[in-house]
Design an enzyme around this catalytic site. Sequence first.
Site, short mmCIF file in Angstrom:
data_model
loop_
_atom_site.label_atom_id
_atom_site.label_comp_id
_atom_site.label_asym_id
_atom_site.label_seq_id
_atom_site.Cartn_x
_atom_site.Cartn_y
_atom_site.Cartn_z
N TYR A 138 0.77 -1.22 -0.09
CA TYR A 138 -0.06 0.17 0.03
C TYR A 138 0.66 1.21 -0.11
O TYR A 138 0.52 2.41 -0.61
CB TYR A 138 -0.75 0.03 1.21
CG TYR A 138 -2.42 -0.55 0.96
CD1 TYR A 138 -2.39 -1.73 0.77
CD2 TYR A 138 -3.25 0.31 1.12
CE1 TYR A 138 -3.66 -2.34 0.76
CE2 TYR A 138 -4.81 -0.45 1.12
CZ TYR A 138 -4.80 -1.59 0.60
OH TYR A 138 -6.01 -2.23 0.76
N LYS A 189 2.40 -15.48 2.56
CA LYS A 189 2.27 -15.99 1.36
C LYS A 189 3.73 -16.34 1.32
O LYS A 189 4.54 -16.11 0.11
CB LYS A 189 1.95 -15.02 0.15
CG LYS A 189 2.03 -15.85 -1.21
CD LYS A 189 0.91 -16.95 -1.16
CE LYS A 189 0.97 -17.65 -2.39
NZ LYS A 189 0.27 -18.81 -2.61
N ASP A 221 -3.86 -18.15 0.29
CA ASP A 221 -4.89 -18.74 -0.21
C ASP A 221 -5.76 -19.58 0.36
O ASP A 221 -6.90 -19.69 0.16
CB ASP A 221 -4.15 -19.23 -1.58
CG ASP A 221 -2.93 -19.95 -1.47
OD1 ASP A 221 -2.34 -19.74 -0.42
OD2 ASP A 221 -2.48 -20.79 -2.42
N ASP A 245 -6.74 -6.82 3.90
CA ASP A 245 -7.87 -6.05 3.06
C ASP A 245 -8.67 -6.95 2.59
O ASP A 245 -9.80 -6.69 2.76
CB ASP A 245 -7.20 -5.12 1.82
CG ASP A 245 -8.31 -4.46 1.16
OD1 ASP A 245 -9.32 -3.83 1.75
OD2 ASP A 245 -8.14 -4.15 0.07
N ASP A 249 -12.77 -8.25 3.98
CA ASP A 249 -13.99 -8.19 3.25
C ASP A 249 -14.51 -9.65 3.09
O ASP A 249 -15.95 -9.78 3.16
CB ASP A 249 -13.78 -7.83 1.74
CG ASP A 249 -14.17 -6.31 1.57
OD1 ASP A 249 -13.75 -5.48 2.71
OD2 ASP A 249 -14.74 -5.74 0.69
C1 IPM Z 1 -10.61 -0.70 3.64
C2 IPM Z 1 -10.80 0.04 2.05
C3 IPM Z 1 -9.51 0.72 1.88
C4 IPM Z 1 -8.36 -0.27 1.87
C5 IPM Z 1 -9.65 1.49 0.62
C6 IPM Z 1 -10.93 2.71 0.54
C7 IPM Z 1 -8.24 2.57 0.24
O1 IPM Z 1 -10.86 -1.05 1.04
O2 IPM Z 1 -10.48 0.28 4.46
O3 IPM Z 1 -10.53 -1.94 3.65
O4 IPM Z 1 -8.00 -0.58 0.95
O5 IPM Z 1 -7.67 -0.11 2.87
MG MG Z 2 -11.05 -2.95 2.05
#
Ligand code: IPM
Ligand code: MG
Length: 354
Positions: A138, A189, A221, A245, A249
């Site tokens: 990042y 990884k 993975d 990240d 999700d």
């Molecule tokens: C998160 C989001 C952010 C990230 C984006 C919006 C930059 O996806 O907080 O997970 O990738 O960290």
């Molecule tokens: Mg995110």
Amino acid sequence: MKIAVLPGDGIGPEIVAQAVKVLEALRGDGIKIELEYAHLGGAGYDAAGDPFPPATEKLALAADAVLLGAVGGYQYDALPRPLRPEQGLLRIRKGLGLFANLRPALVYPELVNASSLKPELVSGLDIMILRELTGDIYFGQPRGIRTLDNGERQGFDTMHYSESEIRRVAHVGFQIALKRNKRMCSVDKANVLDTSMFWREIVTDVAKEYPQVELSHMYVDNAAMQLVRAPKQFDVILTGNIFGDILSDEASMLTGSIGMLPSASLDANNKGLYEPCHGSAPDIAGKDIANPLATILSVAMMMRYTFAREDIAQRIEAAVRKVLQQGLRTGDIYEAGMQKIGTVAMGDAVVKSL
Ligand code: IPM
Ligand code: MG
């Protein structure tokens, strides 16, 4: 409690307004809470031509904690990268030194059927994902788009982790694990990436200071697969910025909706930024249908981690539970037989049960 409030873009202002109602209710109970507002993301660009305006930085640095909605919107997609809303988010994380990002994936019994997985796989699920937030690909330099000697263009980014970055987040992970079920799985990884090989080496070394915690390692993975195959095997997941990240999700869907997932991003002194894990959802902005619970639950995390008020944190979480028990649901967690309500009504319901 000096709190900087950054509503941001899209559904940000609507969901933050509900969380602010909760803070105001607490203030009504005599807790000293000061709220000051500033712009971040697209709202920062609109107001000051900068996704992280100096005034916002100043306020955030002076506050004890930051409450953030979300950033991003279609109208900003064509802007050059430094002006994009996401840069505001990345800069505030980096600028405040918020290296430890806690994303708890907790399945409320009332929402077991809202998950995309079978109820028996997720019922009772309680995972803490600890994502390193200020390093990795990042922020690694160099990065960019360049033209090679043969004339072909190439995009490139740099992944790296320094020893101190890995050590400090690993310590946070072990400390969290000590207060939970004392199991931590470090995700990397290491079969391909040197950065990950080094990550694994350092985490293993830090583990010597925490003999009570059972440390395991897993390739990312496999972790992605295990999260949907048998998620209850995990207690604390420690991982780097980009893997965290993606996995967070994925983990959010185990809980029924990404609209339920709060987060805390902490510095070395527990100063923190609190935001829902979801984005700004511009497609549903202004329609009073967004789920404000992730933001409200982020306030609970704020009380727990920055202000060390576990009592208030639990009170907020209990209020959310009660509202769910009453059968109130926003659209994202709705199921037949429940009562579908909007963003504002959900905020009011939580305040009432508080
Ligand atoms: C998160 C989001 C952010 C990230 C984006 C919006 C930059 O996806 O907080 O997970 O990738 O960290
Ligand atoms: Mg995110």
